[in-house]
Design a protein around this motif. Structure first.
Motif, PDB file in Angstrom:
ATOM      1  N   ARG A  87       1.013  -1.411  -0.105  1.00 11.87           N
ATOM      2  CA  ARG A  87      -0.038   0.095   0.061  1.00 11.87           C
ATOM      3  C   ARG A  87       0.805   1.179   0.100  1.00 11.87           C
ATOM      4  O   ARG A  87       1.794   1.116   0.758  1.00 11.87           O
ATOM      5  CB  ARG A  87      -0.941  -0.032   1.271  1.00 11.87           C
ATOM      6  N   ILE A  88       0.446   2.108  -1.012  1.00 10.17           N
ATOM      7  CA  ILE A  88       1.427   3.342  -1.081  1.00 10.17           C
ATOM      8  C   ILE A  88       0.550   4.590  -0.773  1.00 10.17           C
ATOM      9  O   ILE A  88      -0.554   4.435  -1.533  1.00 10.17           O
ATOM     10  CB  ILE A  88       2.041   3.399  -2.653  1.00 10.17           C
ATOM     11  N   THR A  89       0.868   5.395   0.141  1.00 15.03           N
ATOM     12  CA  THR A  89      -0.061   6.455   0.273  1.00 15.03           C
ATOM     13  C   THR A  89       0.790   7.719   0.143  1.00 15.03           C
ATOM     14  O   THR A  89       1.843   7.880   0.635  1.00 15.03           O
ATOM     15  CB  THR A  89      -0.194   6.544   1.928  1.00 15.03           C
ATOM     16  N   VAL A  90       0.293   8.754  -0.902  1.00 17.92           N
ATOM     17  CA  VAL A  90       0.949   9.745  -1.252  1.00 17.92           C
ATOM     18  C   VAL A  90      -0.113  10.896  -1.032  1.00 17.92           C
ATOM     19  O   VAL A  90      -1.097  10.854  -1.734  1.00 17.92           O
ATOM     20  CB  VAL A  90       1.357   9.730  -2.768  1.00 17.92           C
ATOM     21  N   GLY A  91      -0.143  11.820  -0.212  1.00 13.82           N
ATOM     22  CA  GLY A  91      -1.248  12.884   0.237  1.00 13.82           C
ATOM     23  C   GLY A  91      -2.519  12.034   0.620  1.00 13.82           C
ATOM     24  O   GLY A  91      -2.460  11.092   1.317  1.00 13.82           O
ATOM     25  N   ALA A  92      -3.457  12.522  -0.084  1.00 16.21           N
ATOM     26  CA  ALA A  92      -4.821  11.852  -0.027  1.00 16.21           C
ATOM     27  C   ALA A  92      -4.878  10.585  -1.121  1.00 16.21           C
ATOM     28  O   ALA A  92      -5.967   9.824  -0.810  1.00 16.21           O
ATOM     29  CB  ALA A  92      -6.003  12.681  -0.476  1.00 16.21           C
ATOM     30  N   VAL A  93      -3.962  10.190  -1.723  1.00 15.03           N
ATOM     31  CA  VAL A  93      -4.069   9.061  -2.658  1.00 15.03           C
ATOM     32  C   VAL A  93      -3.707   7.784  -2.009  1.00 15.03           C
ATOM     33  O   VAL A  93      -2.421   7.753  -1.405  1.00 15.03           O
ATOM     34  CB  VAL A  93      -3.492   9.352  -3.936  1.00 15.03           C
ATOM     35  N   VAL A  94      -4.194   6.809  -2.061  1.00 17.13           N
ATOM     36  CA  VAL A  94      -3.968   5.424  -1.503  1.00 17.13           C
ATOM     37  C   VAL A  94      -4.008   4.310  -2.481  1.00 17.13           C
ATOM     38  O   VAL A  94      -5.084   4.034  -2.818  1.00 17.13           O
ATOM     39  CB  VAL A  94      -4.594   4.992  -0.306  1.00 17.13           C
ATOM     40  N   LEU A  95      -2.740   3.728  -2.895  1.00 19.70           N
ATOM     41  CA  LEU A  95      -2.822   2.786  -3.876  1.00 19.70           C
ATOM     42  C   LEU A  95      -2.428   1.396  -3.245  1.00 19.70           C
ATOM     43  O   LEU A  95      -1.500   1.340  -2.387  1.00 19.70           O
ATOM     44  CB  LEU A  95      -1.902   2.985  -5.007  1.00 19.70           C
ATOM     45  N   THR A  96      -3.353   0.531  -3.492  1.00 24.96           N
ATOM     46  CA  THR A  96      -3.261  -0.890  -3.076  1.00 24.96           C
ATOM     47  C   THR A  96      -2.956  -1.656  -4.041  1.00 24.96           C
ATOM     48  O   THR A  96      -3.702  -1.834  -4.907  1.00 24.96           O
ATOM     49  CB  THR A  96      -4.243  -1.250  -1.909  1.00 24.96           C
ATOM     50  N   SER A  97      -1.842  -2.528  -3.947  1.00 27.80           N
ATOM     51  CA  SER A  97      -1.877  -3.471  -5.019  1.00 27.80           C
ATOM     52  C   SER A  97      -1.184  -4.735  -4.657  1.00 27.80           C
ATOM     53  O   SER A  97      -0.740  -5.107  -3.504  1.00 27.80           O
ATOM     54  CB  SER A  97      -0.655  -3.118  -5.914  1.00 27.80           C
ATOM     55  N   LYS A  98      -1.653  -5.961  -5.232  1.00 27.16           N
ATOM     56  CA  LYS A  98      -0.897  -7.141  -4.984  1.00 27.16           C
ATOM     57  C   LYS A  98       0.127  -7.441  -5.453  1.00 27.16           C
ATOM     58  O   LYS A  98       0.477  -6.550  -6.453  1.00 27.16           O
ATOM     59  CB  LYS A  98      -1.816  -8.358  -5.832  1.00 27.16           C
ATOM     60  N   LEU A  99       1.041  -8.188  -5.022  1.00 26.13           N
ATOM     61  CA  LEU A  99       2.543  -8.238  -5.479  1.00 26.13           C
ATOM     62  C   LEU A  99       2.507  -9.531  -6.163  1.00 26.13           C
ATOM     63  O   LEU A  99       1.727 -10.524  -6.276  1.00 26.13           O
ATOM     64  CB  LEU A  99       3.290  -8.458  -4.136  1.00 26.13           C
ATOM     65  N   ILE A 100       3.593  -9.635  -6.861  1.00 23.83           N
ATOM     66  CA  ILE A 100       3.820 -10.821  -8.034  1.00 23.83           C
ATOM     67  C   ILE A 100       4.323 -12.139  -7.081  1.00 23.83           C
ATOM     68  O   ILE A 100       5.250 -11.750  -6.112  1.00 23.83           O
ATOM     69  CB  ILE A 100       4.889 -10.822  -9.178  1.00 23.83           C
ATOM     70  N   ASP A 101       3.465 -13.303  -7.232  1.00 19.63           N
ATOM     71  CA  ASP A 101       3.862 -14.347  -6.170  1.00 19.63           C
ATOM     72  C   ASP A 101       4.716 -15.416  -6.825  1.00 19.63           C
ATOM     73  O   ASP A 101       4.227 -16.229  -7.752  1.00 19.63           O
ATOM     74  CB  ASP A 101       2.421 -15.137  -6.208  1.00 19.63           C
ATOM     75  N   GLY A 102       5.948 -15.010  -6.730  1.00 21.26           N
ATOM     76  CA  GLY A 102       6.986 -15.723  -7.425  1.00 21.26           C
ATOM     77  C   GLY A 102       8.422 -15.460  -6.571  1.00 21.26           C
ATOM     78  O   GLY A 102       8.566 -14.604  -5.637  1.00 21.26           O
ATOM     79  N   THR A 103       9.146 -16.367  -7.035  1.00 20.96           N
ATOM     80  CA  THR A 103      10.839 -16.163  -6.389  1.00 20.96           C
ATOM     81  C   THR A 103      11.631 -15.439  -7.710  1.00 20.96           C
ATOM     82  O   THR A 103      11.819 -15.870  -8.735  1.00 20.96           O
ATOM     83  CB  THR A 103      11.254 -17.395  -6.050  1.00 20.96           C
ATOM     84  N   PHE A 104      12.063 -14.109  -7.230  1.00 19.09           N
ATOM     85  CA  PHE A 104      13.049 -13.570  -8.043  1.00 19.09           C
ATOM     86  C   PHE A 104      14.443 -14.023  -7.869  1.00 19.09           C
ATOM     87  O   PHE A 104      14.825 -14.873  -7.037  1.00 19.09           O
ATOM     88  CB  PHE A 104      13.283 -12.094  -7.589  1.00 19.09           C
ATOM     89  N   PRO A 105      14.988 -14.257  -9.182  1.00 17.54           N
ATOM     90  CA  PRO A 105      16.276 -15.166  -9.395  1.00 17.54           C
ATOM     91  C   PRO A 105      17.464 -14.548  -8.506  1.00 17.54           C
ATOM     92  O   PRO A 105      17.245 -13.420  -8.131  1.00 17.54           O
ATOM     93  CB  PRO A 105      16.400 -15.159 -10.788  1.00 17.54           C
ATOM     94  N   ASP A 106      18.484 -15.392  -8.046  1.00 15.79           N
ATOM     95  CA  ASP A 106      19.701 -14.961  -7.618  1.00 15.79           C
ATOM     96  C   ASP A 106      20.588 -14.160  -8.281  1.00 15.79           C
ATOM     97  O   ASP A 106      21.423 -14.576  -9.008  1.00 15.79           O
ATOM     98  CB  ASP A 106      20.556 -16.046  -6.956  1.00 15.79           C
ATOM     99  N   TYR A 107      19.969 -12.853  -8.526  1.00 20.39           N
ATOM    100  CA  TYR A 107      20.647 -11.870  -9.530  1.00 20.39           C
ATOM    101  C   TYR A 107      22.160 -11.570  -9.296  1.00 20.39           C
ATOM    102  O   TYR A 107      22.881 -11.221 -10.206  1.00 20.39           O
ATOM    103  CB  TYR A 107      19.911 -10.461  -9.549  1.00 20.39           C
ATOM    104  N   GLU A 108      22.676 -11.613  -7.748  1.00 21.71           N
ATOM    105  CA  GLU A 108      24.074 -11.612  -7.636  1.00 21.71           C
ATOM    106  C   GLU A 108      25.048 -12.380  -8.578  1.00 21.71           C
ATOM    107  O   GLU A 108      25.989 -11.954  -8.642  1.00 21.71           O
ATOM    108  CB  GLU A 108      24.276 -11.764  -6.161  1.00 21.71           C
TER     109      GLU A 108
END
Length: 372
Positions: free
Chosen positions: A226-247
């Motif tokens: 959830r992102i709140t900027v002033g009066a605006v509130v944005l709520t979002s689902k996240l991607i359900d997955g595993t990000f690769p070992d980028y290192e």
């Protein structure tokens, strides 16, 4: 519901929420924006079931109530009304909402507000506050590398995580290039789960971070943000997955160091890539002591070469890159000079800003070479 509101206020709020609404919807209610008038405010909400945005604007509420009307149509109507207009919104019998502004009058079909879906955020245990420009910079420096390949859905966003409680890092990759940027971890972010924020959500967050003096409140769990900027509130689902070992793909032993003037390099790549094919976009960089020759060959349209004076003292090397990717990365660098760390023609190259000796760049980029 009966409410009167300034056009500028309504347009600004609709601009925030209408972008979430998909143009084509199999579920009719998802094409609508929810309007709820209560107290001295008009609340607006839109959703695509993966993300919702809520905004609140001051209004003169004569009769409280709620309804839903087509989002894009309402936005287009308000956008086309004259500056300074005062808009009246009133729901009546017959399933329509009447919008009046001056002599203009519109009737919009309504759907019941009770049917409008609610994206329940649930418990969001991690929360912290960041200056808007800091989060915006993290997004801008990595967003271009987000994959658009739907089969590798776990790459369709930016991976945010905290390292050792000290650095908040954003990473994106599409397999051809990788972008990594980081800032000092804000208070409250320690222990946050690593999360992948979807591409569409990233774009909407970026548009909300317009105020260079503003701040943004972030709250998240391992499944929602959830992102709140002033009066605006944005709520979002996240991607359900595993990000690769980028290192693992960030080269550690690239010993051929190339330093060049970023602006000159950008212009040279842009010039020679004029003759490259849309499909290939390959540019060959031939490096020898003190000079770089850029070469593009396109069997269908011709060839181009250009030459730059550079700081390079290692053994000569020829390596090819996608010119579009080179320009994308160069566009994110902030120092006057750029540093390339190379190994050989078949290995990934590291690109970053030139920094003072003993300090690390807060963003770095990895680019896979092309055969040319």
């Amino acid at each position: 519901m009966k409410v009167t509101i300034e056009r500028a206020n309504l347009l600004k709020a609709l601009n925030h929420v209408h972008r979430v609404v998909e143009r084509r919807n199999t579920i009719p209610i998802l094409a609508n924006v929810l309007l709820r008038a209560e107290g001295g405010d008009l609340f607006l909400k839109a959703t695509d079931l993966d993300m919702e945005i809520v905004d609140r604007v001051p209004a003169m509420v004569e009769a409280a109530g709620a309804t839903t009307v087509p989002a894009h149509m309402l936005y287009d109507i308000v956008r086309k009304l004259p500056d300074g207009s005062e808009i009246s919104l009133e729901t009546g019998e017959g399933g329509t909402m009447t919008l009046r502004a001056g002599r203009a009058r519109f009737s919009l079909q309504m759907l019941p507000d009770a049917d409008f879906p609610d994206l329940n955020a649930g418990d969001l245990p991690t929360s912290f506050t960041l200056p808007s420009p800091v989060l915006r910079r993290l997004i801008e420096r990595t967003q271009f590398a987000i994959s658009t390949e739907e089969t590798r859905y776990y790459l369709n966003g930016i991976y945010f995580h905290v390292l050792g409680g000290e650095r908040l890092r954003a990473v994106a990759t599409d397999g051809h290039r990788l972008a990594k940027a980081e800032v000092e971890a804000p208070e409250g972010s320690a222990g946050m789960p690593g999360v992948i924020v979807p591409r569409k959500t990233v774009g909407e967050i970026q548009k909300l971070l317009e105020d260079p003096e503003g701040s943004v409140e972030v709250a998240l769990s391992d499944s929602k943000i959830r992102i709140t900027v002033g009066a605006v509130v944005l709520t979002s689902k996240l991607i359900d997955g595993t990000f690769p070992d980028y290192e693992r793909v960030i080269p550690k032993a690239n010993d051929k160091i190339l330093t060049l003037t970023k602006a000159d390099f950008e212009r040279a790549v842009d010039r020679v890539s004029t003759v490259s094919s849309d499909r290939g976009r390959a540019v060959k960089l031939s490096l020898s002591e003190g000079r770089m020759v850029l070469v593009v060959n396109n069997p269908d349209s011709g060839s181009a070469t250009d030459e730059l004076a550079v700081d390079y003292e290692a053994e000569p090397i020829e390596i090819g890159f996608n010119s579009r990717y080179l320009l994308d990365i160069a566009g994110q660098l902030t120092s006057e000079d750029a540093v390339f760390k190379l190994a050989d023609a078949g290995s990934p190259t590291l690109i970053q800003d030139q920094t003072a000796e003993g300090t690390e760049a807060d963003a770095l980029y990895v680019l896979m070479p092309m055969r040319v």
